[in-house]
Motif scaffolding. Structure first.
Motif, PDB file in Angstrom:
ATOM      1  N   VAL A 405      45.602  18.755  12.231  1.00 25.48           N
ATOM      2  CA  VAL A 405      46.103  18.682  13.454  1.00 25.48           C
ATOM      3  C   VAL A 405      46.124  17.463  14.032  1.00 25.48           C
ATOM      4  CG1 VAL A 405      45.385  21.073  13.860  1.00 25.48           C
ATOM      5  CG2 VAL A 405      43.878  19.554  14.683  1.00 25.48           C
ATOM      6  N   GLY A 406      45.753  16.423  13.360  1.00 24.13           N
ATOM      7  CA  GLY A 406      45.814  14.849  13.957  1.00 24.13           C
ATOM      8  C   GLY A 406      44.783  14.622  15.027  1.00 24.13           C
ATOM      9  N   TYR A 407      43.554  15.497  14.905  1.00 21.55           N
ATOM     10  CA  TYR A 407      42.586  15.239  15.929  1.00 21.55           C
ATOM     11  C   TYR A 407      41.814  13.905  15.495  1.00 21.55           C
ATOM     12  CZ  TYR A 407      39.174  16.409  19.546  1.00 21.55           C
ATOM     13  OH  TYR A 407      38.419  16.386  20.858  1.00 21.55           O
ATOM     14  N   ALA A 408      42.377  12.925  15.404  1.00 24.25           N
ATOM     15  CA  ALA A 408      41.871  11.672  14.917  1.00 24.25           C
ATOM     16  C   ALA A 408      42.492  10.607  15.405  1.00 24.25           C
ATOM     17  CB  ALA A 408      41.856  11.731  13.234  1.00 24.25           C
ATOM     18  N   THR A 409      41.896   9.269  15.560  1.00 27.15           N
ATOM     19  CA  THR A 409      42.641   8.143  15.965  1.00 27.15           C
ATOM     20  C   THR A 409      43.003   7.337  14.923  1.00 27.15           C
ATOM     21  OG1 THR A 409      41.271   8.192  18.106  1.00 27.15           O
ATOM     22  CG2 THR A 409      42.600   6.150  17.480  1.00 27.15           C
ATOM     23  N   ILE A 410      44.475   7.190  14.808  1.00 23.60           N
ATOM     24  CA  ILE A 410      44.904   6.250  13.651  1.00 23.60           C
ATOM     25  C   ILE A 410      44.546   4.774  14.122  1.00 23.60           C
ATOM     26  CG2 ILE A 410      47.204   5.640  14.933  1.00 23.60           C
ATOM     27  CD1 ILE A 410      46.922   6.469  11.242  1.00 23.60           C
ATOM     28  N   TYR A 411      44.062   3.876  13.162  1.00 26.91           N
ATOM     29  CA  TYR A 411      43.607   2.541  13.100  1.00 26.91           C
ATOM     30  C   TYR A 411      42.163   2.532  13.815  1.00 26.91           C
ATOM     31  CZ  TYR A 411      48.473   2.214  12.469  1.00 26.91           C
ATOM     32  OH  TYR A 411      49.699   2.760  12.334  1.00 26.91           O
ATOM     33  N   GLY A 412      41.545   3.776  14.137  1.00 24.55           N
ATOM     34  CA  GLY A 412      40.389   3.894  14.777  1.00 24.55           C
ATOM     35  C   GLY A 412      39.297   4.573  13.731  1.00 24.55           C
ATOM     36  N   ASP A 413      39.112   6.018  14.048  1.00 27.86           N
ATOM     37  CA  ASP A 413      38.037   6.510  13.086  1.00 27.86           C
ATOM     38  C   ASP A 413      38.798   6.799  11.833  1.00 27.86           C
ATOM     39  OD1 ASP A 413      39.649   8.417  14.612  1.00 27.86           O
ATOM     40  OD2 ASP A 413      38.364  10.149  14.224  1.00 27.86           O
ATOM     41  N   MET A 414      40.080   6.859  11.636  1.00 26.75           N
ATOM     42  CA  MET A 414      40.718   7.005  10.411  1.00 26.75           C
ATOM     43  C   MET A 414      40.720   5.654   9.556  1.00 26.75           C
ATOM     44  SD  MET A 414      43.908   9.275  11.710  1.00 26.75           S
ATOM     45  CE  MET A 414      44.631   9.432   9.687  1.00 26.75           C
ATOM     46  N   ALA A 415      40.146   4.673  10.098  1.00 25.32           N
ATOM     47  CA  ALA A 415      40.123   3.495   9.278  1.00 25.32           C
ATOM     48  C   ALA A 415      38.964   3.531   8.004  1.00 25.32           C
ATOM     49  CB  ALA A 415      39.763   2.238  10.206  1.00 25.32           C
ATOM     50  N   GLY A 416      39.328   3.113   7.061  1.00 22.70           N
ATOM     51  CA  GLY A 416      38.395   3.341   5.919  1.00 22.70           C
ATOM     52  C   GLY A 416      39.240   3.466   4.489  1.00 22.70           C
ATOM     53  N   ARG A 564      51.033  15.767  19.126  1.00 27.25           N
ATOM     54  CA  ARG A 564      50.304  15.008  19.897  1.00 27.25           C
ATOM     55  C   ARG A 564      50.543  13.274  19.457  1.00 27.25           C
ATOM     56  NH1 ARG A 564      44.162  15.661  19.453  1.00 27.25           N
ATOM     57  NH2 ARG A 564      44.307  13.571  20.228  1.00 27.25           N
ATOM     58  N   THR A 565      50.480  12.414  20.527  1.00 27.85           N
ATOM     59  CA  THR A 565      50.307  11.115  20.063  1.00 27.85           C
ATOM     60  C   THR A 565      49.253  10.685  19.769  1.00 27.85           C
ATOM     61  OG1 THR A 565      49.858  10.241  22.431  1.00 27.85           O
ATOM     62  CG2 THR A 565      52.065  10.699  22.184  1.00 27.85           C
ATOM     63  N   ALA A 566      49.003   9.381  19.130  1.00 29.44           N
ATOM     64  CA  ALA A 566      48.083   8.897  18.485  1.00 29.44           C
ATOM     65  C   ALA A 566      46.692   8.527  19.569  1.00 29.44           C
ATOM     66  CB  ALA A 566      48.351   7.394  18.053  1.00 29.44           C
TER      67      ALA A 566
END
Length: 566
Positions: A405-416, A564-566
């Motif tokens: 559902v995209g409940y994550a922040t691109i370039y944030g907690d999705m970094a890795g 949702r947006t990022a």
């Protein structure tokens, strides 16, 4: 003529592209078989090159290199038993997935794969040409039929080899894991046994390649379809299986048939093996992750410790003004129980500096998701800085519910670089934590006992990006969300299917909108362990830009729904 046949099964791990290293491992298994008096030594599908190769195998210089290496390797095996090994073969402008028989210092024959899978993670019709059903190999007193993986999922190849005098079916496989896969394999192989009245050996690859885990679990079936031998799941093994000739045909001797672990243990073992293999085959020895005090990061830290050992895992707590004392205590407790390093880098100062820089442009607007996500992106920035400085790969910690559902922040907690939980729904995260607290296995390099405090598992999930935030402020409760996602994603079901299962339409439509709207995030997400037949990436390929929505269960006209947006 002898009435005994000894088969050495090498359930081993291959590394994609390491042709010399893979053949060296094959040589060691062959020598072990020779010492044991084997009549044949067998290795899994595409073992010489590693599997899956994707478009690498179509690169002419690569498959020519592999073919030359296997042909030269054959000359090294003159003084000993024949060796069956998987490798590519090119002929007449076509490329094949092949089982090679190396005997007497030469290539004695090849069986070309006939059935080419082209579903879920497989694209074999993109790369290979189907070969004929083929003939059995005459090896000593026995004619050995050699279906290659998918060849044994359908009747044609086994029936052809039976008709041509095979006394045994030896199936070499590169079959990746998903939950419940062993039962699927068993049903297919039992069907081949009953159709042919032949014993069957199923030899599978083990180890990890990118998102896929090859779980081993090789087995031997007698002519009645009963399992008489099973090799361990997820672990390498070289075993010798004896067959004896009877008036009715060849009969395998029995051996160990260990019970299968429960699904939660198989999933956990897969996540450990995939992370360990991904790092080892990439030449990376250490990892780090943001440890928030929440259940997801606690589980990833535990998986990392079990994969590498606590001395190779760095955890970092990055508190903001919204981080609770409870979260600080829980993160410290997890790191202490696991025995891994914990650093702390407060982000309040950097957050204020970014806020001040943006203030002229944000003036007159209400605080919202943009301000919240600055925290997550600052954490990603700092963690990646540590990764660059110390050569430690950053692990991401988002579960499948969040990825869906995209409940994550691109370039944030999705970094890795890797995400062990990518295919594990949140409700299974809780179950897995409780299982790991109660169980320890020899393949785990982390400590035994209750390594994840119950308070971490039981407290309401929160991203702590604003005061008193809870995940349920933005999402349905996880049992509801996961049940809807099981229908929409795992079963490829419809809105009406969800409503028939008892969920209200408004909730289902919200989840559907988030699911489709997050495709662009998943496209950029880190790879992670595949645990199901509908993992995000090769199993489920959707367009990023997609205006269609399922309007079932309602008479209103179709409308565009934005995620949702990022």
């Amino acid at each position: 003529m002898t009435d005994r046949f000894r088969l050495t099964l090498a359930q081993l791990d291959a590394t994609v592209g390491d042709i010399a290293g893979n053949l060296a491992r094959a040589r060691a298994a062959w020598e072990e078989g020779r010492a044991a008096g084997a009549d044949l030594v067998a290795l899994p599908e595409m073992f010489a090159t590693g599997y899956q190769l994707q478009d690498l195998v179509s690169k002419p210089v690569f498959h020519r290199d592999a073919i030359r290496a296997v042909e030269a390797f054959a000359a090294e095996l003159a003084d000993g038993p024949p060796l069956l090994i998987g490798a590519p073969w090119a002929e007449g402008g076509a490329l094949y997935n092949a089982a090679w028989l190396l005997q007497g210092g030469r290539v004695a024959g090849r069986k070309l794969k006939h059935e080419l899978p082209n579903y879920t993670v497989f694209d074999e019709r993109r790369h290979y040409t189907p070969g004929p059903p083929g003939d059995p190999f005459a090896i000593g007193p026995l004619r050995v039929g050699t279906p290659v993986c998918e060849d044994a999922w359908f009747p044609t190849v086994a029936a052809e080899m039976d008709a041509k005098g095979a006394g045994l079916l030896l199936v070499i496989n590169g079959s990746p894991y998903y939950r419940g896969k062993h039962a699927v394999r068993m049903n297919r192989m039992v069907a081949r046994v009953r159709e042919t009245d032949l014993p069957l050996v199923y030899l599978n690859l083990v180890g990890a390649q990118d998102d896929q885990v090859f779980d081993g679990g090789s087995f031997v079936l007698d002519r009645g379809g009963q399992i008489v031998r099973r090799l361990p799941l997820f672990e390498e093994a070289v075993v010798h299986v004896d067959f004896h000739r009877t008036p009715q045909g060849w009969v395998p001797e029995g051996g160990d048939v260990p019970p299968l672990p429960p699904a939660v243990e198989q999933d956990y073992h897969a996540m450990v093996v995939s992370l360990r293999g991904y790092l080892a085959k990439s030449g990376i020895e250490r990892v780090l992750l943001g440890l928030s005090g929440g259940v997801d990061s606690a589980l990833v830290a535990t998986i990392a410790c079990d994969a590498l050992g606590p001395d190779h895992v760095r955890c970092v707590m990055l508190p903001s003004r919204y981080t609770s004392r409870t979260s600080l205590e829980d993160a410290a407790a997890v790191a202490q129980r696991l025995g891994c390093r914990l650093d702390e880098i407060p982000i309040t100062g950097p957050q204020e500096a970014v806020g001040a820089a943006l203030a002229p442009l944000f003036a007159g607007t209400a605080p919202g998701i943009a301000e919240e996500n600055i925290q997550s992106r600052l954490r990603g920035l700092l963690l990646m800085a540590l990764s660059n400085k110390f050569g430690e790969m950053l692990l991401t910690t988002g579960n499948k519910s969040e990825m869906a559902v995209g409940y994550a922040t691109i370039y944030g907690d999705m970094a890795g670089g890797y995400n062990p939980l990518k295919d594990l729904y949140k409700t299974r995260v809780f179950e897995t934590c409780r299982w790991r607290n109660a169980h320890h296995r020899p393949w785990m390099r982390g400590p035994a006992g209750e390594v994840i405090p119950p308070r971490v598992i039981d407290k309401p999930p929160t991203a702590e990006l604003r005061e008193n935030q809870k995940d349920e402020d933005s999402l349905p409760p996880y049992p509801v969300l996961d049940a809807i996602l099981e229908i929409l994603v795992e079963a490829d079901g419809s809105v009406e299917d969800c409503m028939a299962a008892g969920f209200d339409r408004a909730t289902v439509k919200k989840v559907e909108a988030l699911l489709y709207g997050a495709e662009w995030k998943r496209f950029q997400s880190a790879p992670g362990t595949r645990l199901t037949r509908r993992a995000f990436w090769l199993d489920r390929r959707y367009p990023i830009v997609n205006r269609w929505r399922d309007e079932g269960g309602d008479e209103s006209p179709p409308r565009q729904v934005r995620g949702r947006t990022a």
